[in-house]
Write an enzyme that holds these catalytic residues in place. Structure first.
Site, PDB file in Angstrom:
ATOM      1  N   GLY A  12      19.429  -4.471  -0.799  1.00 24.96           N
ATOM      2  CA  GLY A  12      19.167  -4.549   0.637  1.00 24.96           C
ATOM      3  C   GLY A  12      19.491  -5.894   1.245  1.00 24.96           C
ATOM      4  N   ARG A  15      20.696  -7.252   5.477  1.00 25.99           N
ATOM      5  CA  ARG A  15      19.898  -7.683   6.634  1.00 25.99           C
ATOM      6  C   ARG A  15      18.416  -7.728   6.247  1.00 25.99           C
ATOM      7  NH1 ARG A  15      21.633  -2.492   7.762  1.00 25.99           N
ATOM      8  NH2 ARG A  15      23.285  -3.282   9.123  1.00 25.99           N
ATOM      9  N   LEU A  65      22.965   3.745  -1.781  1.00 27.70           N
ATOM     10  CA  LEU A  65      21.827   4.333  -2.486  1.00 27.70           C
ATOM     11  C   LEU A  65      21.797   5.850  -2.373  1.00 27.70           C
ATOM     12  CD1 LEU A  65      19.027   1.813  -1.462  1.00 27.70           C
ATOM     13  CD2 LEU A  65      20.002   2.076  -3.740  1.00 27.70           C
ATOM     14  N   SER A 143       4.949  -0.723   0.949  1.00 27.20           N
ATOM     15  CA  SER A 143       4.575  -0.852   2.357  1.00 27.20           C
ATOM     16  C   SER A 143       3.079  -0.628   2.499  1.00 27.20           C
ATOM     17  CB  SER A 143       5.319   0.197   3.196  1.00 27.20           C
ATOM     18  OG  SER A 143       4.805   0.262   4.510  1.00 27.20           O
ATOM     19  N   TYR A 156       8.173   8.492   4.368  1.00 23.69           N
ATOM     20  CA  TYR A 156       8.243   7.064   4.042  1.00 23.69           C
ATOM     21  C   TYR A 156       7.006   6.619   3.268  1.00 23.69           C
ATOM     22  CZ  TYR A 156       8.660   2.009   4.821  1.00 23.69           C
ATOM     23  OH  TYR A 156       8.742   0.649   4.653  1.00 23.69           O
ATOM     24  N   SER A 157       5.829   6.971   3.770  1.00 23.10           N
ATOM     25  CA  SER A 157       4.584   6.568   3.112  1.00 23.10           C
ATOM     26  C   SER A 157       4.513   7.096   1.687  1.00 23.10           C
ATOM     27  CB  SER A 157       3.372   7.067   3.911  1.00 23.10           C
ATOM     28  OG  SER A 157       3.348   6.522   5.205  1.00 23.10           O
ATOM     29  N   LYS A 160       7.000   5.264  -0.636  1.00 21.73           N
ATOM     30  CA  LYS A 160       6.545   3.912  -0.941  1.00 21.73           C
ATOM     31  C   LYS A 160       5.298   3.922  -1.829  1.00 21.73           C
ATOM     32  CE  LYS A 160       9.656   1.399   1.121  1.00 21.73           C
ATOM     33  NZ  LYS A 160      10.530   0.474   0.356  1.00 21.73           N
ATOM     34  N   ILE A 189       6.806  -5.887  10.205  1.00 18.45           N
ATOM     35  CA  ILE A 189       7.730  -7.011  10.060  1.00 18.45           C
ATOM     36  C   ILE A 189       8.903  -6.844  11.025  1.00 18.45           C
ATOM     37  CG2 ILE A 189       9.120  -8.354   8.421  1.00 18.45           C
ATOM     38  CD1 ILE A 189       6.119  -8.206   7.718  1.00 18.45           C
TER      39      ILE A 189
END
Length: 247
Positions: A12, A15, A65, A143, A156-157, A160, A189
């Site tokens: 990653g 950026r 990925l 996260s 996402y949750s 992670k 962030i």
């Protein structure tokens, strides 16, 4: 310098957190395999300038990925070359946010494949390289969503959270090879990912942060440096929150 003579593989790097981690690790003496989804002229110029400024080697490694065969080919190349790697930072990831009722199974699979399965493929290969060096450190970026949940981020949750489970298991399995495995759980962030969050949702999230602001990627990179370096050499299997107190 904390990492003089060491080499890190960081995903990653194009950026956000990955880019700032690459900068901080290079400025602390580490050579870097900088993994990116694709070639990018601006990134390549920044990478070359950073290498000149720090007198370290920064080698780009390009793969998507989402394309398993490309990922496997990149890892085979590193293993065949017996690349010297002491640290792995699994940072790359993505999200496809939607309320659960509107979340497709295809979206869940896609997010899970990129945020978890691809990271485990990388870790399988790179952990062998680290073991050849007599040990080292792996840091997985999870996260706070994995710990607390977050509306609209089921895929996402969950992906992670899988990284946290993997961290705990790998910390036990790889300890005999002197490889430490820890995880970092960032909060809100300033990245491209949060820039895509609708403003009312983002303002609601920011209102819950005791420090009163979003974090900067370089603040996350500082904790990655701590976890990857010998400063944390008696830590493994841990999950560190970097969230401005939101937890």
């Amino acid at each position: 310098m904390l990492l003089a003579g060491k080499t890190a593989l960081i995903t990653g790097c194009l950026r956000g957190i990955g880019f700032h981690a690459m900068q901080l690790f290079a400025r602390n003496g580490a050579n870097v395999y900088a993994c990116c989804q694709r070639e990018n002229a601006a990134f390549d110029a920044a990478r070359a300038q950073l290498a000149d400024e720090t007198a370290v080697t920064i080698t780009p490694v390009y793969f998507d990925l989402d394309k398993e065969e490309d990922l496997r080919a990149a890892m085979r190349q590193l293993v065949s070359a017996k690349a010297a790697v002491d640290m792995l930072l699994n940072i790359a990831g993505m999200t496809e946010d939607a309320r659960f009722a509107m979340t497709s199974m295809e979206s869940i699979r896609r997010v899970y494949e990129i945020n978890f399965v691809a990271q485990m493929l990388i870790t399988q290969s790179v952990s062998r390289l680290i073991a050849r060096r007599g040990g080292g450190s792996i840091v997985n970026v999870s996260s706070v969503s994995a710990l607390d949940g977050n509306e609209g981020q089921l895929a996402y949750s969950a992906s992670k959270a899988a990284m946290i489970g993997a961290t705990k298991t790998l910390a036990s399995e790889l300890a005999p090879q002197n490889i430490r495995v820890n995880a970092l759980a960032p909060g809100v962030i300033e990245t491209d990912m949060t820039a895509a969050v609708p403003k009312p949702v983002l303002e609601k999230l920011k209102s819950r942060i005791p420090l009163g602001r979003m974090g900067h990627p370089r603040e996350v990179a500082g904790v990655l440096l701590f976890l990857a370096s010998d400063l944390s050499r008696y830590m493994t299997g841990q999950v560190i929150r970097v969230d401005g107190g939101i937890g």
